[in-house]
Enzyme design. Structure first.
Site, PDB file in Angstrom:
ATOM      1  N   PHE A 174       0.824  -1.213   0.000  1.00 30.26           N
ATOM      2  CA  PHE A 174       0.000   0.000   0.000  1.00 30.26           C
ATOM      3  C   PHE A 174       0.857   1.262   0.000  1.00 30.26           C
ATOM      4  CE2 PHE A 174       0.074   2.351   3.991  1.00 30.26           C
ATOM      5  CZ  PHE A 174       0.790   1.502   4.814  1.00 30.26           C
ATOM      6  N   LYS A 175       2.120   1.155   0.355  1.00 26.92           N
ATOM      7  CA  LYS A 175       2.951   2.356   0.433  1.00 26.92           C
ATOM      8  C   LYS A 175       3.072   3.043  -0.922  1.00 26.92           C
ATOM      9  CE  LYS A 175       4.786   1.477   4.807  1.00 26.92           C
ATOM     10  NZ  LYS A 175       4.533   0.071   5.086  1.00 26.92           N
ATOM     11  N   ASP A 176       2.870   2.292  -2.012  1.00 29.85           N
ATOM     12  CA  ASP A 176       2.905   2.912  -3.338  1.00 29.85           C
ATOM     13  C   ASP A 176       1.847   4.012  -3.482  1.00 29.85           C
ATOM     14  OD1 ASP A 176       4.983   1.307  -4.412  1.00 29.85           O
ATOM     15  OD2 ASP A 176       3.560  -0.310  -4.831  1.00 29.85           O
TER      16      ASP A 176
END
Ligand SMILES: *Cc1c(COP(=O)(O)O)cnc(C)c1O
Length: 465
Positions: free
Chosen positions: A111-113
């Site tokens: 999810f960090k993208d």
């Protein structure tokens, strides 16, 4: 929009300066002075829009003094163009009233993208405007580093140094950091655990001479721009399940508290969120804090969900800031106590304020593996260990309040943690075709000691001037 530090002693900044600064000079974290409101009508109008359009509407009031509408739209469009799913953050159903929000379709499968890709675009626009060069240094338990490298690789105005704990990230995570060929990318394997990496990063930011000399900038979730971009998927998920007419709860696999704090801000903006459930692994300092009212370090035990192996949960400071009625002096005192004593006690009022919004739960290693198996049997979904922790905790929270839809966040693709998934199910999840050659690419990494002077010397030497 003005941004103030949670410790009340740093200069007040606009969004662009807060984004490029990262950690405030008093050691605190930047937060918006007031949270922009979205009316029920504005929230209802988000139904059916593209992810990008929702992102534009949610983020605009936070950034409008720094970025024009055209710049923001362009940044968002480019940020999500490389995702492997046209919905960007699709949902699947796990059980009656239980939904899984898949946040792993970005270029590094976590999810960090969602935030990092936006930050890369916004940094590029702002640095070009200012004719400025910066050095990004990040500390990672695995996923932030690869997402940052993916977002900043090859940019002219940026050098990227990523500190990760040697031997404590998964092979896919490590390879995503060590295989990019661009010369502005530097993967540093440090002796120690993630908290040691994060402590060194904070020490660098507090060394003002070094900070100014190299133009240090941070993209850890202490950077408010990260949190901002993560608010968006709380809106898309809730609206597709009937918000604002219906209240929705979320369960979030939590480490540094950035993701779940974005949910808190969505709630503050007016999104009707019933409960935000903190899911932790065996490193359960946040769960213990919510239950007992004290935040007490005990040491980190490595787990099969390494991105949550944290006990100095940086963004929890932002939650405390709200819980303490935005009293910067009180937060500064708590953080001093944590540094010197290794613990602090949350005041009665503040713990009440936290419990009014957040629930919490913990999943042991055994429970995590069992949940990966259970979910596969019940739904056919293969979960990464972080997501499995959240599904397990989310099921319990849903059982307490079965009428409110529960959205559980799936934060990484199972192929990012194939060993744990294989151990639980016997199935080794495959990387998506676009990164199938990851294991053939050459690695480039520098082993570094847990030592501030050595790290600063290396960064001075390697950065382009
Ligand atoms: C970073 C990460 C988390 C924890 O998110 P925080 O914002 O640090 O709480 C959970 N799962 C995965 C896969 C991550 O990469």
């Amino acid at each position: 929009m003005r941004y103030v530090s949670t410790r009340g002693q740093a200069p007040v900044l606009n969004f662009g300066d807060a984004m490029l600064t990262g950690l405030a000079r008093d050691g605190g974290l930047y937060v918006p002075e007031t949270v922009p409101q979205m009316s029920q009508t504005e929230i209802a109008a988000l139904a059916g829009l593209s992810y990008e359009e929702v992102a534009f509407r949610v983020m605009k009031p936070f950034v409008s003094e720094t970025f024009s509408e055209e710049e923001l739209r362009g940044a968002i469009t480019r940020a999500y163009a490389g995702f492997g799913h046209v919905a960007r953050a699709p949902m699947v159903q796990l059980a009656p009233n239980h939904f899984l929000l898949e946040l792993f379709h970005g270029p590094t499968l976590a999810f960090k993208d969602f935030a990092m890709q936006v930050i890369g675009q916004l940094f590029q626009i702002e640095l070009e405007r200012r004719q400025q060069k910066i050095t990004i240094v990040g500390a990672t338990s695995g996923d932030t580093g690869s997402a940052a490298i993916e977002a900043f690789r090859g940019l002219d105005n940026v050098d990227v140094f990523i500190l990760f704990p040697h031997g404590r990230v998964s092979e896919v995570q490590r390879r995503q950091m060590t295989t990019p060929v661009e010369s502005n990318v530097h993967a540093l394997a440090m002796d120690g655990d993630f908290d040691d990496c994060q402590a060194k990063l904070k020490d660098m930011f507090n060394d003002f001479t070094f900070r100014d000399e190299v133009g240090l900038a941070g993209v850890n979730s202490i950077n408010f721009a990260r949190v901002l971009a993560q608010i968006v998927y709380y809106f898309t998920a809730a609206v597709s399940l009937g918000a604002p007419e219906r209240k929705i709860s979320f369960t979030v696999p939590t480490g540094n508290f950035g993701d779940i704090f974005a949910g808190f801000l969505a709630r503050e903006m007016g999104l009707p969120i019933e409960r935000l459930v903190i899911a932790t692994n065996q490193n359960d300092i946040l769960h213990r804090c919510l239950e007992r009212g004290d935040y007490t370090k005990q040491g980190v035990t490595p787990s099969i969900s390494p991105s949550m192996d944290i006990e100095v949960s940086s963004n929890f400071e932002r939650a405390l800031y709200w819980a303490y009625g935005k009293d910067g002096a009180a937060i500064a005192a708590l953080m001093d106590e944590l540094k010197t004593e290794g613990s602090f006690t949350v005041s009665q009022n503040a713990i009440g304020a936290l419990r009014a919004v957040y629930d919490s739960g913990m999943a042991s290693e055994a429970r995590t593996l069992a949940e990966i198996t259970d979910s596969l049997n019940e739904t056919g979904e293969l979960l990464c260990p972080h997501s499995a922790i959240a599904v397990s905790v989310g099921k319990q929270a849903l059982a307490r309040d079965p009428a409110t839809p529960m959205v559980t966040l799936a934060t990484a693709h199972p192929a990012k943690f194939p060993d744990a998934v294989e151990k639980a199910t016997g199935i080794r999840p495959e990387l998506p075709p676009r990164m199938a050659d990851l294991f053939d690419r050459e690695e480039r990494v520098t082993r570094v000691p847990n030592d501030l002077d050595a790290l600063e010397a290396l960064i001075r030497e390697r950065r382009r001037t």
